[in-house]
Motif scaffolding. Structure first.
Motif, mmCIF file in Angstrom:
data_model
loop_
_atom_site.group_PDB
_atom_site.id
_atom_site.type_symbol
_atom_site.label_atom_id
_atom_site.label_comp_id
_atom_site.label_asym_id
_atom_site.label_seq_id
_atom_site.Cartn_x
_atom_site.Cartn_y
_atom_site.Cartn_z
ATOM 1 N N LEU A 110 0.791 -1.318 0.121
ATOM 2 C CA LEU A 110 -0.068 0.102 -0.153
ATOM 3 C C LEU A 110 0.973 1.183 0.013
ATOM 4 C CD1 LEU A 110 -2.710 -0.843 2.557
ATOM 5 C CD2 LEU A 110 -2.786 -1.048 0.079
ATOM 6 N N GLU A 111 0.558 2.168 -0.930
ATOM 7 C CA GLU A 111 1.231 3.381 -0.976
ATOM 8 C C GLU A 111 0.602 4.350 -0.001
ATOM 9 O OE1 GLU A 111 1.293 5.072 -4.878
ATOM 10 O OE2 GLU A 111 2.628 3.442 -5.664
ATOM 11 N N HIS A 112 -0.676 4.150 0.375
ATOM 12 C CA HIS A 112 -1.494 4.900 1.454
ATOM 13 C C HIS A 112 -2.534 4.115 1.960
ATOM 14 C CE1 HIS A 112 -3.500 8.962 2.741
ATOM 15 N NE2 HIS A 112 -4.497 8.262 2.518
ATOM 16 N N ILE A 113 -2.470 4.140 3.523
ATOM 17 C CA ILE A 113 -3.306 3.285 4.176
ATOM 18 C C ILE A 113 -4.400 4.038 5.306
ATOM 19 C CG2 ILE A 113 -1.714 3.124 6.178
ATOM 20 C CD1 ILE A 113 -2.481 0.201 6.384
ATOM 21 N N VAL A 114 -5.687 3.486 5.291
ATOM 22 C CA VAL A 114 -6.454 4.244 6.239
ATOM 23 C C VAL A 114 -6.707 3.433 7.311
ATOM 24 C CG1 VAL A 114 -8.742 5.446 6.234
ATOM 25 C CG2 VAL A 114 -7.508 5.514 4.154
ATOM 26 N N ILE A 115 -6.615 4.036 8.400
ATOM 27 C CA ILE A 115 -6.795 3.276 9.792
ATOM 28 C C ILE A 115 -8.046 3.911 10.507
ATOM 29 C CG2 ILE A 115 -5.847 2.469 11.916
ATOM 30 C CD1 ILE A 115 -4.473 1.405 9.614
ATOM 31 N N THR A 116 -8.953 3.136 11.049
ATOM 32 C CA THR A 116 -10.118 3.810 11.662
ATOM 33 C C THR A 116 -10.351 2.921 12.917
ATOM 34 O OG1 THR A 116 -12.189 4.625 11.810
ATOM 35 C CG2 THR A 116 -11.841 2.401 10.620
ATOM 36 N N SER A 117 -11.074 3.155 13.821
ATOM 37 C CA SER A 117 -11.579 2.329 14.970
ATOM 38 C C SER A 117 -13.155 2.323 15.336
ATOM 39 C CB SER A 117 -10.559 2.756 16.185
ATOM 40 O OG SER A 117 -11.201 3.800 16.834
ATOM 41 N N VAL A 118 -13.283 1.443 16.117
ATOM 42 C CA VAL A 118 -14.813 1.794 16.862
ATOM 43 C C VAL A 118 -14.552 2.551 18.117
ATOM 44 C CG1 VAL A 118 -15.530 -0.702 16.447
ATOM 45 C CG2 VAL A 118 -13.795 -0.404 18.511
ATOM 46 N N ASP A 119 -15.509 3.124 18.570
ATOM 47 C CA ASP A 119 -15.408 3.846 19.920
ATOM 48 C C ASP A 119 -15.165 2.916 21.105
ATOM 49 O OD1 ASP A 119 -16.195 7.057 19.944
ATOM 50 O OD2 ASP A 119 -17.678 6.117 18.456
ATOM 51 N N ARG A 120 -14.256 3.469 21.856
ATOM 52 C CA ARG A 120 -13.755 2.861 23.042
ATOM 53 C C ARG A 120 -13.824 3.625 24.393
ATOM 54 N NH1 ARG A 120 -11.349 -2.283 22.533
ATOM 55 N NH2 ARG A 120 -11.573 -2.464 24.665
ATOM 56 N N ASP A 121 -14.867 3.898 24.467
ATOM 57 C CA ASP A 121 -15.283 4.903 25.838
ATOM 58 C C ASP A 121 -15.044 4.162 27.183
ATOM 59 O OD1 ASP A 121 -16.537 6.920 24.518
ATOM 60 O OD2 ASP A 121 -18.608 5.778 24.329
ATOM 61 N N ASP A 122 -14.838 2.858 26.835
ATOM 62 C CA ASP A 122 -14.282 2.045 28.331
ATOM 63 C C ASP A 122 -12.641 2.095 28.612
ATOM 64 O OD1 ASP A 122 -13.850 0.761 25.752
ATOM 65 O OD2 ASP A 122 -13.102 -1.194 26.845
ATOM 66 N N LEU A 123 -12.026 2.799 27.835
ATOM 67 C CA LEU A 123 -10.552 2.833 27.853
ATOM 68 C C LEU A 123 -10.500 4.276 28.436
ATOM 69 C CD1 LEU A 123 -9.126 1.201 24.413
ATOM 70 C CD2 LEU A 123 -9.470 0.043 26.651
ATOM 71 N N PRO A 124 -9.415 4.230 29.288
ATOM 72 C CA PRO A 124 -9.077 5.798 29.632
ATOM 73 C C PRO A 124 -8.498 6.805 28.643
ATOM 74 C CG PRO A 124 -8.084 3.985 30.969
ATOM 75 C CD PRO A 124 -8.559 3.332 29.834
ATOM 76 N N ASP A 125 -7.885 6.206 27.572
ATOM 77 C CA ASP A 125 -7.513 7.260 26.618
ATOM 78 C C ASP A 125 -8.607 6.997 25.240
ATOM 79 O OD1 ASP A 125 -6.650 4.799 25.555
ATOM 80 O OD2 ASP A 125 -4.675 5.598 25.224
ATOM 81 N N GLY A 126 -9.520 6.394 25.446
ATOM 82 C CA GLY A 126 -10.393 6.248 24.323
ATOM 83 C C GLY A 126 -9.910 5.460 23.313
ATOM 84 N N GLY A 127 -8.567 4.625 23.521
ATOM 85 C CA GLY A 127 -7.712 3.982 22.390
ATOM 86 C C GLY A 127 -6.929 4.824 21.762
ATOM 87 N N ALA A 128 -6.721 5.935 22.012
ATOM 88 C CA ALA A 128 -5.560 6.865 21.255
ATOM 89 C C ALA A 128 -4.279 6.157 21.281
ATOM 90 C CB ALA A 128 -5.513 8.250 21.957
#
Length: 309
Positions: A110-128
């Protein structure tokens, strides 16, 4: 008839679905390349928003070996009225996920990749932190690949969540506003419009070189002037790239489609958005956040260079 005159009847009635108009009919099919993309995702235990959100462009994108990876599992802590991703209590974060994402990127070339996520309100940093680890793994394994992220809103999380991701320097930071403020209570009840807007403004303030991007779904009952007001809000936050696409109802449990917006109306919105100063606008019934993302990134770079010149 001008570009904003409705040319189609309401999309759905109380008795069931209407047939999709011709401009929304997509041949699904499969190709050897798409099958190979699926095998790669399964072997590396990766989720994709293409599958989880039932994207109509899956066949086309996967045939080009373009898949949007969804990190932090496949269960979301939110229950948005438009989204097909499962809702519930997510599993523990996979510590091998960043390496697997990087492996998939390298294997697929891949020359360009897109990364997304579910919401993780359960994690202290939200998954950051997981976003940061994925970006770092990609930089180490595929240093020539440009990285686009599509994050949740990190609502009720520390301001440092966004700061940490920006410090990892993705090339594009996307966060979708999804709809107009009036519809948030019914369509995006767990989110707040101005919080999402400020998140994107914060990204630009922290690093002006990162392209910012956001999108809206049309056909949920929004009015033309409301869409234009969101455009103005986005430009006030210095957002570079606007995407507009047609909302499609995933299941009868989800919000109904108020109207199928004709292509000419998308073209009208795009013309107004360009006049308002966005570097790039992608607007069509089948436009999605990561649709043609690699080509769009090249266009973003060219647009910025031309403006600076």
């Amino acid at each position: 008839m001008d570009d904003f005159s409705p040319s189609s009847p309401p999309a759905e009635t109380d008795t069931g679905y209407r047939r999709k108009p011709e401009w929304l009919r997509v041949k699904l099919g499969t190709t050897p390349e798409a099958a190979e993309t699926r095998r790669t995702m399964r072997r590396l235990k990766l989720n994709t928003v293409c599958e989880e959100a039932a994207c109509p462009n899956l066949g086309e994108c996967w045939s080009k070996k373009h898949a949007t990876v969804m990190i932090l599992g496949d269960v979301c802590t939110r229950a948005c009225a438009f989204c097909n991703v499962k809702t519930g209590m997510p599993r523990a974060v996979d510590p091998l996920e960043p390496a697997h994402v990087a492996d998939a990127c390298a294997e697929m070339g891949l020359e360009h990749i897109v990364i997304t996520s579910v919401d993780r309100d359960d994690l202290p940093d939200g998954g950051a932190g997981q976003f940061v680890k994925v970006i770092e793994a990609l930089r180490a394994r595929a240093p020539n690949t440009t990285i686009e992220i599509l994050t949740p809103d990190f609502r009720n999380k520390a301001k440092s969540a966004v700061e940490r991701i920006v410090a990892a320097r993705p090339d594009v930071y996307n966060h979708n506003l999804e709809t107009v403020p009036r519809l948030y209570p019914t369509i995006r009840p767990g989110a707040r419009y101005y919080h999402s807007l400020r998140l994107l403004e914060q990204v630009k303030a922290l690093d002006a070189q990162i392209f910012t991007k956001s999108g809206l779904m049309l056909g949920l009952g929004e009015e033309r002037l409301e869409v234009q007001q969101v455009m103005d809000d986005m430009r006030s936050a210095d957002i570079d790239f606007l995407t507009l696409g047609q909302y499609l109802r995933p299941t009868p449990r989800h919000a109904a489609v108020a109207r199928f917006v004709p292509p000419a109306e998308f073209n009208g919105h795009a013309a107004i958005a360009r006049a308002k100063g966005f570097l790039l606008v992608a607007a069509s019934p089948l436009t999605r956040s990561s649709y043609h993302a690699g080509a769009d990134f090249a266009r973003l770079q060219a647009a910025r260079s031309a403006r600076l010149a």
